[in-house]
Design an enzyme around this catalytic site. Structure first.
Site, PDB file in Angstrom:
ATOM      1  N   CYS A 139      30.245 -24.737  74.560  1.00 50.90           N
ATOM      2  CA  CYS A 139      30.538 -25.933  73.953  1.00 50.90           C
ATOM      3  C   CYS A 139      29.726 -27.089  74.909  1.00 50.90           C
ATOM      4  CB  CYS A 139      32.103 -26.318  74.125  1.00 50.90           C
ATOM      5  SG  CYS A 139      32.891 -25.616  72.659  1.00 50.90           S
ATOM      6  N   ASN A 160      24.874 -12.516  65.361  1.00 45.29           N
ATOM      7  CA  ASN A 160      25.985 -11.715  65.144  1.00 45.29           C
ATOM      8  C   ASN A 160      27.076 -12.588  64.891  1.00 45.29           C
ATOM      9  OD1 ASN A 160      24.508  -9.256  66.021  1.00 45.29           O
ATOM     10  ND2 ASN A 160      25.122  -9.310  67.842  1.00 45.29           N
ATOM     11  N   HIS A 197      26.479 -19.706  66.942  1.00 41.64           N
ATOM     12  CA  HIS A 197      25.245 -19.482  67.685  1.00 41.64           C
ATOM     13  C   HIS A 197      24.354 -18.098  67.200  1.00 41.64           C
ATOM     14  CE1 HIS A 197      27.756 -16.393  69.795  1.00 41.64           C
ATOM     15  NE2 HIS A 197      26.743 -15.944  70.369  1.00 41.64           N
ATOM     16  N   MET A 236      29.731   2.653  59.271  1.00 40.54           N
ATOM     17  CA  MET A 236      28.511   3.634  59.197  1.00 40.54           C
ATOM     18  C   MET A 236      28.671   4.715  60.152  1.00 40.54           C
ATOM     19  SD  MET A 236      26.132   2.653  57.120  1.00 40.54           S
ATOM     20  CE  MET A 236      25.824   1.217  55.962  1.00 40.54           C
TER      21      MET A 236
HETATM   22  O1  LIG Z   1      35.229  10.134  53.855  1.00 46.05           O
HETATM   23  P1  LIG Z   1      36.202   9.161  54.742  1.00 46.05           P
HETATM   24  O2  LIG Z   1      36.626   9.621  56.089  1.00 46.05           O
HETATM   25  O3  LIG Z   1      37.097   8.439  53.950  1.00 46.05           O
HETATM   26  O4  LIG Z   1      34.947   8.007  55.103  1.00 46.05           O
HETATM   27  C1  LIG Z   1      34.328   7.740  56.167  1.00 46.05           C
HETATM   28  O5  LIG Z   1      33.349   8.662  56.388  1.00 46.05           O
HETATM   29  C2  LIG Z   1      32.255   8.716  55.471  1.00 46.05           C
HETATM   30  C3  LIG Z   1      31.307   9.771  55.861  1.00 46.05           C
HETATM   31  O6  LIG Z   1      30.668   9.297  57.279  1.00 46.05           O
HETATM   32  C4  LIG Z   1      31.650   7.280  55.298  1.00 46.05           C
HETATM   33  O7  LIG Z   1      30.794   7.268  54.398  1.00 46.05           O
HETATM   34  C5  LIG Z   1      32.734   6.155  55.323  1.00 46.05           C
HETATM   35  O8  LIG Z   1      32.229   4.934  55.201  1.00 46.05           O
HETATM   36  C6  LIG Z   1      33.690   6.451  56.414  1.00 46.05           C
HETATM   37  O9  LIG Z   1      34.731   5.377  56.154  1.00 46.05           O
HETATM   38  O1  LIG Z   2      24.926 -10.442  73.539  1.00 46.10           O
HETATM   39  P1  LIG Z   2      26.292 -10.074  72.977  1.00 46.10           P
HETATM   40  O2  LIG Z   2      26.819 -11.199  71.833  1.00 46.10           O
HETATM   41  O3  LIG Z   2      27.469 -10.411  74.112  1.00 46.10           O
HETATM   42  O4  LIG Z   2      26.674  -8.662  72.680  1.00 46.10           O
HETATM   43  C1  LIG Z   2      26.408  -8.306  71.268  1.00 46.10           C
HETATM   44  O5  LIG Z   2      24.901  -8.213  70.664  1.00 46.10           O
HETATM   45  C2  LIG Z   2      24.138  -7.592  71.438  1.00 46.10           C
HETATM   46  C3  LIG Z   2      22.557  -7.817  70.749  1.00 46.10           C
HETATM   47  O6  LIG Z   2      23.014  -7.335  69.409  1.00 46.10           O
HETATM   48  C4  LIG Z   2      24.584  -6.093  71.458  1.00 46.10           C
HETATM   49  O7  LIG Z   2      23.786  -5.511  72.398  1.00 46.10           O
HETATM   50  C5  LIG Z   2      26.014  -5.873  71.966  1.00 46.10           C
HETATM   51  O8  LIG Z   2      26.330  -4.544  71.886  1.00 46.10           O
HETATM   52  C6  LIG Z   2      26.941  -7.039  71.315  1.00 46.10           C
HETATM   53  O9  LIG Z   2      28.393  -6.609  71.534  1.00 46.10           O
END
Ligand SMILES: O=P(O)(O)O[C@H]1O[C@H](CO)[C@@H](O)[C@H](O)[C@H]1O
Ligand SMILES: O=P(O)(O)O[C@H]1O[C@H](CO)[C@@H](O)[C@H](O)[C@H]1O
EC number: 2.7.7.12
Lengths: 348, 348
Positions: free
Chosen positions: B54, B152, B165, B315
């Site tokens: 800020c 992010n 940001h 994922m």
């Molecule tokens: O099959 P599940 O356990 O319900 O689902 C989980 O594993 C899957 C396979 O890695 C993924 O595609 C889903 O996003 C995840 O939530």
């Molecule tokens: O820099 P930040 O916002 O603290 O951290 C975030 O963004 C980074 C860049 O994508 C990542 O490496 C970190 O794991 C995530 O927590």
């Protein structure tokens, strides 16, 4: 100033994926004020009559689970891959390529009890799991080009059921990760005449910098190019191409090494350690008869936790759009895991 | 049965990454009993004297932020990349390759107020953000081979500070994602004599199946090969190689399209929509003078939410070890986003 890997940022190469990872060890000092995860449920009932993975429970589709006493495998009620679907028409345009995908998805429970995870099961119970993985590979391998066995452990990893289980997704296609490893190992073999990962094993055994634990047939190490903070690989000491090639001794020994590494994981932050885990070996189906000498069978543990049971590494912005980044080095992670007690904190 | 993309599983090819994604639309019917995320904080103070982003606040390193009225950029207090570090020695072994990495990491506040996000800012305020991105590219571009601008957004995306940001990580190396896109666009250009993404834009404009919104200079679409449920790309209607090539009209128009897509995102689940977002264009530094005709400048939004403000796509297992998998098709996602009101739910 001379370069020190544990102090100075650098990039490292992953020869299995032809990718680099950014290592920034000085960043360990960063405070964390971001999202804190819910700790994993520590006390689970051994049987939950509402849980569709438990013995004797009726699943949403009306099927009743048997009163199983060891492992139990069934077809996923909501599979991402079906065996019998119409195929997309051939695509002419290089920018709009679709291709057929057929397969099958199974769920495999490790044990009748909901409160037991791999490190809390006995050696012979984990051996049952290994044997079941192999017998599933024997059934699915001849039919499908790739059989992916994987465990999503913990709610943090999107696992929607706390009962200890893994999944098996078999597909007509060789998925990206497998295809890239296939190509990279092949190129290495053509150039050096030896399997890449066996060369790697021998060099890591000499260096003794990244090994976490080992036994007669296996070692667990944090790969030089690890991306996740406590990522590890399970590698054989003698060349093995596939799960189905393992001798009874190697299977016993694999059960032992799985218990060793998962025990250390739980001990790291005194919690049921979340991860995605899985196995890669030479492709199956149409590739079952190929020599595949370049392939080394191996396992991977990809755990998200970074600092504690509730603070994980977020693979976001820079990682998604540019390149994976890690703070502690592979050597530091290996040492932390190596120095932990080999007895599970719940059984100590 | 004839094949229908919205019904039948298939794989789609991403020509920018040379990778496939598994599309399983029938899996939309799966119930979800897994992890539910904490909804995003809906009401934030416009100023928080404890928040180091800020205006007028003293940061942990003792520096006092200016009383900024538009954007504000400073060097990250815990950067993953430093400019001046010793280099690792050259590595002979193909399995243990390390290389130098130098760079710098900046933080850029979008606005003095903590309670405003891109869709809630005015057109001219977002135009300020665009201008600042470009002026940062102008400063960092000549020095570094790649300048990654990314946001992010949301605690779910590992964002540790709710003040609006983004970050800018500039590096001596071209990161994996950029290198792969560079190669794939180059190969396409050599084969077809036109930039891949401009061909793609023209075809998508003809097909009108995956476009979410557009204006004079830009369109937003769900790419044919999208991986995240509501992933989109921001693409120019006329060929542009880099951020710094944009005309004043294109900058205005970019501010407009950013407000359009982020408004729709917030409206999708009536929440401040989490995502990772960022921009890719021709490499800079040593590559500033190369023709780079194959490169098309573009933006990407990678949002994790799948079903609601609190249920995301994980994922994990199969995705990490084998291949990305999605449930709803790119066309279904585009239609959902397209059909949403263009006025923000908080301003309606
Ligand atoms: O099959 P599940 O356990 O319900 O689902 C989980 O594993 C899957 C396979 O890695 C993924 O595609 C889903 O996003 C995840 O939530
Ligand atoms: O820099 P930040 O916002 O603290 O951290 C975030 O963004 C980074 C860049 O994508 C990542 O490496 C970190 O794991 C995530 O927590």
């Amino acid at each position: 100033m001379t370069f020190q890997a544990s102090e100075h940022q650098h990039v490292r190469y992953n020869p299995l994926r032809d990718e680099w990872v950014l290592v920034s060890p000085h960043r360990m000092k960063r405070p964390w004020s971001g999202q804190v995860e819910k700790p994993a449920e520590d006390i689970l009932p051994s049987h939950d009559p509402q849980n569709p993975l438990c013995p004797r429970v009726t699943r949403p589709n009306g099927q009743v689970n048997p009163d199983y006493e060891s492992t139990f495998v069934f077809t996923n009620d909501f599979p991402a891959l079906l065996e019998d679907v119409p195929e997309p028409p051939a695509s002419e345009d290089p920018l709009f390529q679709a291709a057929p995908a057929k397969g099958c998805c199974k769920v495999m429970c490790f044990h009748p009890r909901s409160d037991l995870t791999l490190p809390l099961m006995t050696q012979s119970e984990v051996r049952n799991v290994v044997d079941r993985w192999i017998s599933e590979m024997e059934v699915l391998g001849p039919k499908f080009n790739w059989v992916q066995i994987f465990e999503n452990k913990g709610a943090m990893m999107g696992c929607s059921n706390p009962h200890p289980h893994c999944q098996i997704w078999a597909s007509s296609f060789i998925p990206n990760e497998a295809r890239i490893k296939h190509e990279k190992q092949k190129q290495y073999f053509e150039q050096h005449g030896r399997p890449m990962l066996m060369d790697y094993v021998h060099k890591e055994l000499e260096k003794q910098e990244r090994i976490v634990c080992s036994n007669d047939s296996w070692l667990v190490l944090v790969p030089y190019w690890a991306v996740w903070p406590y990522e590890t690989m399970v590698l054989p000491k003698e060349h093995v191409r596939r799960f189905t090639d393992l001798t009874p001794e190697q299977r016993d020994s694999l059960a032992d090494i799985i218990r060793q590494i998962t025990t250390r994981y739980d001990n790291l932050f005194s919690c049921s350690f979340p991860y995605s885990m899985g196995w890669h070996g030479a492709p199956t189906g149409d590739h079952l008869q190929d020599p595949n000498e370049h392939w080394t069978f191996h396992g991977m543990f990809l755990p998200p936790l970074l600092r504690s049971a509730t603070v994980k590494k977020h693979m976001v912005g820079y990682e998604l759009l540019a390149q994976a980044q890690r703070d502690l080095t592979a050597e530091q992670a290996a040492q932390k895991l190596r120095d932990l007690p080999s007895v599970h904190y719940k059984q100590a």
